[in-house]
Design a protein around this motif. Sequence first.
Motif, PDB file in Angstrom:
ATOM      1  N   CYS A  99       0.787  -1.253  -0.137  1.00  0.00           N
ATOM      2  CA  CYS A  99      -0.180   0.090  -0.056  1.00  0.00           C
ATOM      3  C   CYS A  99       0.875   1.202   0.102  1.00  0.00           C
ATOM      4  O   CYS A  99       1.814   1.050   0.682  1.00  0.00           O
ATOM      5  CB  CYS A  99      -0.889  -0.156   1.176  1.00  0.00           C
ATOM      6  SG  CYS A  99      -1.995   1.288   1.182  1.00  0.00           S
ATOM      7  N   ASP A 100       0.332   2.278  -0.744  1.00  0.00           N
ATOM      8  CA  ASP A 100       0.934   3.471  -0.816  1.00  0.00           C
ATOM      9  C   ASP A 100       0.614   4.590   0.376  1.00  0.00           C
ATOM     10  O   ASP A 100       1.124   5.668   0.612  1.00  0.00           O
ATOM     11  CB  ASP A 100       0.978   4.355  -2.183  1.00  0.00           C
ATOM     12  CG  ASP A 100       1.897   3.305  -3.098  1.00  0.00           C
ATOM     13  OD1 ASP A 100       2.716   2.670  -2.806  1.00  0.00           O
ATOM     14  OD2 ASP A 100       1.788   3.833  -4.360  1.00  0.00           O
ATOM     15  N   SER A 101      -0.498   3.846   1.043  1.00  0.00           N
ATOM     16  CA  SER A 101      -0.757   4.865   2.276  1.00  0.00           C
ATOM     17  C   SER A 101      -0.101   4.167   3.568  1.00  0.00           C
ATOM     18  O   SER A 101      -0.004   2.756   3.594  1.00  0.00           O
ATOM     19  CB  SER A 101      -2.568   5.194   2.407  1.00  0.00           C
ATOM     20  OG  SER A 101      -3.272   5.425   1.601  1.00  0.00           O
ATOM     21  N   GLY A 135       4.622  -1.340 -18.757  1.00  0.00           N
ATOM     22  CA  GLY A 135       3.971  -0.391 -17.700  1.00  0.00           C
ATOM     23  C   GLY A 135       4.783   0.136 -16.730  1.00  0.00           C
ATOM     24  O   GLY A 135       5.487  -0.855 -16.051  1.00  0.00           O
ATOM     25  N   THR A 136       4.830   1.350 -16.382  1.00  0.00           N
ATOM     26  CA  THR A 136       5.585   1.807 -15.304  1.00  0.00           C
ATOM     27  C   THR A 136       4.701   2.758 -14.469  1.00  0.00           C
ATOM     28  O   THR A 136       5.292   3.725 -14.166  1.00  0.00           O
ATOM     29  CB  THR A 136       6.959   2.540 -16.102  1.00  0.00           C
ATOM     30  OG1 THR A 136       6.503   3.577 -16.664  1.00  0.00           O
ATOM     31  CG2 THR A 136       7.848   1.782 -16.556  1.00  0.00           C
ATOM     32  N   GLY A 137       3.511   2.240 -14.084  1.00  0.00           N
ATOM     33  CA  GLY A 137       2.515   3.211 -13.046  1.00  0.00           C
ATOM     34  C   GLY A 137       3.186   2.683 -11.830  1.00  0.00           C
ATOM     35  O   GLY A 137       3.993   2.019 -11.523  1.00  0.00           O
ATOM     36  N   ALA A 138       2.074   2.991 -10.908  1.00  0.00           N
ATOM     37  CA  ALA A 138       2.509   2.411  -9.371  1.00  0.00           C
ATOM     38  C   ALA A 138       2.610   0.976  -9.249  1.00  0.00           C
ATOM     39  O   ALA A 138       3.630   0.687  -8.535  1.00  0.00           O
ATOM     40  CB  ALA A 138       1.125   2.953  -8.544  1.00  0.00           C
ATOM     41  N   THR A 139       2.024   0.323 -10.188  1.00  0.00           N
ATOM     42  CA  THR A 139       2.118  -0.919  -9.911  1.00  0.00           C
ATOM     43  C   THR A 139       3.721  -1.569 -10.600  1.00  0.00           C
ATOM     44  O   THR A 139       4.227  -2.154  -9.981  1.00  0.00           O
ATOM     45  CB  THR A 139       1.134  -1.817 -10.650  1.00  0.00           C
ATOM     46  OG1 THR A 139      -0.255  -1.333 -10.099  1.00  0.00           O
ATOM     47  CG2 THR A 139       1.141  -3.533 -10.809  1.00  0.00           C
ATOM     48  N   GLY A 140       3.906  -1.127 -11.772  1.00  0.00           N
ATOM     49  CA  GLY A 140       5.211  -1.642 -12.461  1.00  0.00           C
ATOM     50  C   GLY A 140       6.427  -1.167 -11.403  1.00  0.00           C
ATOM     51  O   GLY A 140       7.366  -1.829 -11.424  1.00  0.00           O
ATOM     52  N   GLN A 174       8.785   1.316 -21.136  1.00  0.00           N
ATOM     53  CA  GLN A 174       7.998   2.369 -20.483  1.00  0.00           C
ATOM     54  C   GLN A 174       7.456   3.409 -21.592  1.00  0.00           C
ATOM     55  O   GLN A 174       8.241   3.840 -22.765  1.00  0.00           O
ATOM     56  CB  GLN A 174       9.241   3.371 -19.791  1.00  0.00           C
ATOM     57  CG  GLN A 174       8.848   4.529 -19.341  1.00  0.00           C
ATOM     58  CD  GLN A 174       9.975   5.493 -18.847  1.00  0.00           C
ATOM     59  OE1 GLN A 174      10.316   5.444 -17.587  1.00  0.00           O
ATOM     60  NE2 GLN A 174      10.692   6.327 -19.652  1.00  0.00           N
ATOM     61  N   ARG A 175       6.345   3.729 -21.597  1.00  0.00           N
ATOM     62  CA  ARG A 175       5.769   4.748 -22.475  1.00  0.00           C
ATOM     63  C   ARG A 175       5.767   6.236 -21.930  1.00  0.00           C
ATOM     64  O   ARG A 175       6.353   7.080 -22.405  1.00  0.00           O
ATOM     65  CB  ARG A 175       4.418   4.449 -22.706  1.00  0.00           C
ATOM     66  CG  ARG A 175       3.781   5.413 -23.783  1.00  0.00           C
ATOM     67  CD  ARG A 175       2.416   4.736 -24.283  1.00  0.00           C
ATOM     68  NE  ARG A 175       1.495   4.727 -23.554  1.00  0.00           N
ATOM     69  CZ  ARG A 175       0.351   4.216 -23.569  1.00  0.00           C
ATOM     70  NH1 ARG A 175      -0.303   3.707 -24.729  1.00  0.00           N
ATOM     71  NH2 ARG A 175      -0.866   4.318 -22.905  1.00  0.00           N
ATOM     72  N   THR A 176       5.500   6.403 -20.556  1.00  0.00           N
ATOM     73  CA  THR A 176       5.476   7.618 -19.859  1.00  0.00           C
ATOM     74  C   THR A 176       6.388   7.484 -18.596  1.00  0.00           C
ATOM     75  O   THR A 176       5.945   6.693 -17.653  1.00  0.00           O
ATOM     76  CB  THR A 176       4.046   8.054 -19.473  1.00  0.00           C
ATOM     77  OG1 THR A 176       3.299   8.057 -20.646  1.00  0.00           O
ATOM     78  CG2 THR A 176       4.326   9.510 -19.196  1.00  0.00           C
ATOM     79  N   PRO A 177       7.342   8.048 -18.310  1.00  0.00           N
ATOM     80  CA  PRO A 177       8.075   8.053 -17.179  1.00  0.00           C
ATOM     81  C   PRO A 177       7.180   8.649 -15.884  1.00  0.00           C
ATOM     82  O   PRO A 177       6.563   9.749 -16.269  1.00  0.00           O
ATOM     83  CB  PRO A 177       9.280   8.820 -17.212  1.00  0.00           C
ATOM     84  CG  PRO A 177       9.076   9.651 -18.566  1.00  0.00           C
ATOM     85  CD  PRO A 177       7.920   9.056 -19.239  1.00  0.00           C
ATOM     86  N   THR A 234      -0.169  15.130 -11.630  1.00  0.00           N
ATOM     87  CA  THR A 234      -1.155  15.188 -12.613  1.00  0.00           C
ATOM     88  C   THR A 234      -1.473  13.708 -13.074  1.00  0.00           C
ATOM     89  O   THR A 234      -2.512  13.154 -13.873  1.00  0.00           O
ATOM     90  CB  THR A 234      -0.933  16.100 -13.684  1.00  0.00           C
ATOM     91  OG1 THR A 234       0.265  15.854 -14.494  1.00  0.00           O
ATOM     92  CG2 THR A 234      -0.986  17.444 -13.336  1.00  0.00           C
ATOM     93  N   LYS A 235      -0.519  12.823 -12.843  1.00  0.00           N
ATOM     94  CA  LYS A 235      -0.598  11.296 -12.882  1.00  0.00           C
ATOM     95  C   LYS A 235      -0.210  10.820 -11.571  1.00  0.00           C
ATOM     96  O   LYS A 235       0.627  11.526 -10.712  1.00  0.00           O
ATOM     97  CB  LYS A 235       0.586  10.778 -13.994  1.00  0.00           C
ATOM     98  CG  LYS A 235       0.081  10.687 -15.346  1.00  0.00           C
ATOM     99  CD  LYS A 235       1.439  10.407 -16.238  1.00  0.00           C
ATOM    100  CE  LYS A 235       1.390   8.978 -16.818  1.00  0.00           C
ATOM    101  NZ  LYS A 235       0.448   8.618 -17.871  1.00  0.00           N
ATOM    102  N   ARG A 236      -0.736   9.717 -11.166  1.00  0.00           N
ATOM    103  CA  ARG A 236      -0.714   9.329  -9.705  1.00  0.00           C
ATOM    104  C   ARG A 236       0.812   9.070  -9.604  1.00  0.00           C
ATOM    105  O   ARG A 236       1.275   8.108 -10.142  1.00  0.00           O
ATOM    106  CB  ARG A 236      -1.516   8.082  -9.268  1.00  0.00           C
ATOM    107  CG  ARG A 236      -1.112   7.075  -8.196  1.00  0.00           C
ATOM    108  CD  ARG A 236      -1.465   7.756  -6.860  1.00  0.00           C
ATOM    109  NE  ARG A 236      -1.648   6.561  -6.179  1.00  0.00           N
ATOM    110  CZ  ARG A 236      -0.714   5.811  -5.758  1.00  0.00           C
ATOM    111  NH1 ARG A 236       0.544   5.719  -5.740  1.00  0.00           N
ATOM    112  NH2 ARG A 236      -0.999   4.737  -4.799  1.00  0.00           N
TER     113      ARG A 236
END
Length: 599
Positions: free
Chosen positions: A105-107, A235-240, A258-261, A378-380
């Motif tokens: 968890c990130d909280s 994928g390099t969001g919170a999960t990746g 990675q598409r967006t860092p 502006t992205k999590r």
Amino acid sequence: MTSDNHVAQPTQNANPQEAGSHEAGSHEAGSRGAGSRGAERHDVAGRQDRGNRVVDYDAIVVGAGFSGLYMLHSLRKLGLSVRVYEQGGGVGGTWYWNRYPGARCDSESVYYMFSDHMSEDILAEWDWSERFAAQPEILRYLNFVTDKMDLRRDIQFNAEVTSAIYDAERDAWDVTLADGGTSSARFLVTAVGCLSSTNTPKFPGIDTFTGKSYHTGAWPHEGVDFTGQRVAVIGTGATGVQAVPEIAKQAAHLWVFQRTPNFDVPNRNRPLEADYAAEVKGSYKELWEKARASGFGLPYQVAERSAVDYSPEERERIFEAAWAKGGFYMGLETFSDYLVNKESNDTVAEFLRGKIREMVKDPATGELLAPKDHPFFTKRPPLESGYYEAFNRDNVTLVDVRNAPVEEITPHGVRTGGQEYEVDSIVYATGFDAMTGTLYGMNITGRDGQKLEDKWADGPRTYLGLTTRGFPNLFIITGPQSPSVLSNMPVVIEQNVEWIADLIGHLREHALDGAEPAQEAEDQWVAHHNQVAAATLLLGTDSWWMGANIPGKPRTLYPYVGGVGAFRDICRDVADQGYQGLTLFRNEKDAPAPAGASG
Ligand code: N01
């Protein structure tokens, strides 16, 4: 007879019941979306026999994660008969499905739990082991809560809801499960979470891959051993960002596509200090109240100030302090105007880019990992633990799929930029059809046969994110246009659930049977939601918050960004004014509602 009110102007697997593992041998096997007739037709306590208006339960709740568990408990307290349908083989929701390596968890764990509103005893008895709890511990916690509150007996597992249809004649919701089972209830509450329908991009050739494919959101229960394997993570969001350092420790070679860092901030996870945990427990009432009144559901000391009013040296000192602290402090305790002031945002963005360049030894890789195309938050922003360091390993390679998108999945790997990366396993960390995907998967059909998906074809239309016109007695926990994912989830979940339970209690108290938002109220809420969103930088960034990750999904801000505390106040005002903006009705169409019943 109905009585309309109008909206207030907004003020500003340890589980013994698990059915087994969810092996994901192909990308399809690893996906999940939006079953058994366990519900015999039966006499329901408190049910009134209204001829053909018989229902099986007072309420059906879909989902047994944080929100479904608390909804069940709250409705039971009102004396309602409740059936919970849960697609998984056990409780936990997100924490039942997301078992990928590194999932946590990130909280901060001390705030990522039910408050004393669920149970003082649980709050006192449960101790977290880490600052940020890992998935197995959170799942253990939710099972502990379930057993302690004796919730399991009203939950039907492996029960996927495939349709929910409102019958205006009976004022009832008729629910069908994947196995053909059916049941009905007066109230339908969706507690399906915001990130429950996995998204796997339709890459050409995806079915031809001969290795193993996994989606992080439907991870095999028995785990995956990547030792000695060549692995692709897309994928390099919170999960990746959580999975990459763990997979890197096992894989022979790992390619990260990675598409967006992102602007990843360290979580600085560590064993939870006993003194700190005791201190939080000692003042939990005060801390929870602070969290409830806050912008993002955390009791942090938010600094009401702009970065542009500080000298570069002062800013640096503030940023460094937050960097050392780790977690969401960088976003929440440094400066307060990042989402509305680009100039202020640029300062923190530049600080974070500098940190990334420092941490990654290869300058070209560091540059690729440093985000330049969107403002911070502006992205999590993912929280990381060893993510950037992973790229200093010999067995990890970053592949840019922004400039050269994934062309196809071949039988042996991933092709991009004219090159084929041969791998044994592909991990899709490609996110979710957030907030609406699972609702649409349930084929929710309201008055006059209108489908929710059709009503929301141009974007969600709700009143407070909790209700939507044309769908009487449908309540949505953490729905679009409520704070939902822009909060520490348990805090908004408790608020949503309590508001729904209070409303249902109010209806019963006044011998009323239902509630539905008035058109004007809904229109005003949508306008307010959009107005608040338009004042932020969020609209300019492609994110799943904006629906931008799903082709064809309406582009709009899905969560409400007006703040957890402000939302809570608005909901409280609505209730205090007799549920202003909602039409409250009783079944007997010709019987007048008691005076004052609808406030
Ligand atoms: O999903 P995401 P997630 N080609 O959508 C990429 C919560 N969470 O599962 O950014 C190539 O954020 C996509 O690229 P881009 C948290 O709220 C919470 O990581 O769209 N790449 C992106 O990098 C989080 O925000 C915790 O350009 C493609 C990635 O896949 C939310 O879950 C822990 C692609 C998807 O990132 C979702 O996070 C983890 C394509 N065609 C997650 N399509 C906790 O703390 C997509 N991507 C509880």
